[in-house]
Design an enzyme around this catalytic site. Sequence first.
Site, short mmCIF file in Angstrom:
data_model
loop_
_atom_site.label_atom_id
_atom_site.label_comp_id
_atom_site.label_asym_id
_atom_site.label_seq_id
_atom_site.Cartn_x
_atom_site.Cartn_y
_atom_site.Cartn_z
CG HIS A 158 -1.61 1.34 1.57
ND1 HIS A 158 -2.71 1.89 0.60
CD2 HIS A 158 -1.21 2.49 2.56
CE1 HIS A 158 -3.01 3.16 1.29
NE2 HIS A 158 -2.04 3.57 2.45
CG HIS A 163 0.94 6.92 0.65
ND1 HIS A 163 0.07 7.85 0.79
CD2 HIS A 163 0.31 5.76 1.41
CE1 HIS A 163 -0.85 7.63 1.31
NE2 HIS A 163 -0.89 6.21 1.83
CD GLU A 204 -4.62 6.84 2.65
OE1 GLU A 204 -4.64 6.01 1.91
OE2 GLU A 204 -3.39 6.91 3.46
CB SER A 223 -2.30 0.18 -2.83
OG SER A 223 -3.08 0.76 -1.82
#
Length: 303
Positions: A158, A163, A204, A223
Amino acid sequence: MIDWMSLTPLDPGSTRFGHSGEHPGFADRDYVRRRDEIAARAEGHAVGDPSPTVTYTEDEHATWRTVHRALRQPQDRFACREILRARADAPVPADGVPQHEDVSDRLERLTGFRFTLAGGIVPNKRFLGSMADGRFHAVQYVRHPAMPLYTPEPDVLHDVFGHGIHLSDPFFADLYRTVGRAASRVDSADALDLISRVYWFTLEYGVALEDGEPRAYGAALLSSYGELGRLSRAQIREFDLAEMARLPYQVNGYQPVLFSVDSMDRLADTLHGFLDDFDETTRDRRGLPALADRGFMGRPADA
């Protein structure tokens, strides 16, 4: 009423759910021991210090390769153009789990950001505030190999696939720093919770419209094999800060509500407009709900 905290998909892409404790990431004692050993290295770790090297197992590298292969096509199909451009420079190797320091060295050359070690969920002040200094808290453990396309908690996949792509691009890196500067100016749980909610529904789980179709830019979506695949069926609402502030959100399983912007320029203008002068009085000045009136705060989960 559904207890969202107790739900996770039992298989990737499924609409069938079970208790999160049934997931092998919680039920497999050997896996939990390995995960906890890696996470324990974050105890006492100072923000900005180098992350220790992890000797990943072949199973962990194989899990990485499986996810890498699985995510490429849905990202091509469902991620927004800005994300696909950022991905071209991102430190996301195909052959196995990268070390934090290798990812950080690449990110630093591109945007000045580095990963800093986390062992799991980090308090809002530390997590958000560190972004002002170009530090993003990331974990090193890998999801369970039996379910490579679903994890009930953020893991290294993730952090790197989501990110890491963001922080390879100056546009997104600026937004992370904007969030960080706002968090650095406040201390109350109320103010930090409000910033965290806006961060959650944008960086997010944010969605942008391209040619009338939803396209993902949020790191948790990028992700998430399952959520990318169901993006066209998700409940997507127009960008609304007040609604973001009051809406309960999903911590395990698919995010039930997403918010869209009509362009990345609009996203930047809106976040800067809200966060550049953010302080302890912002909630009252904007007539936003108090912490006691907001839904449950949580954490991202990939599927």
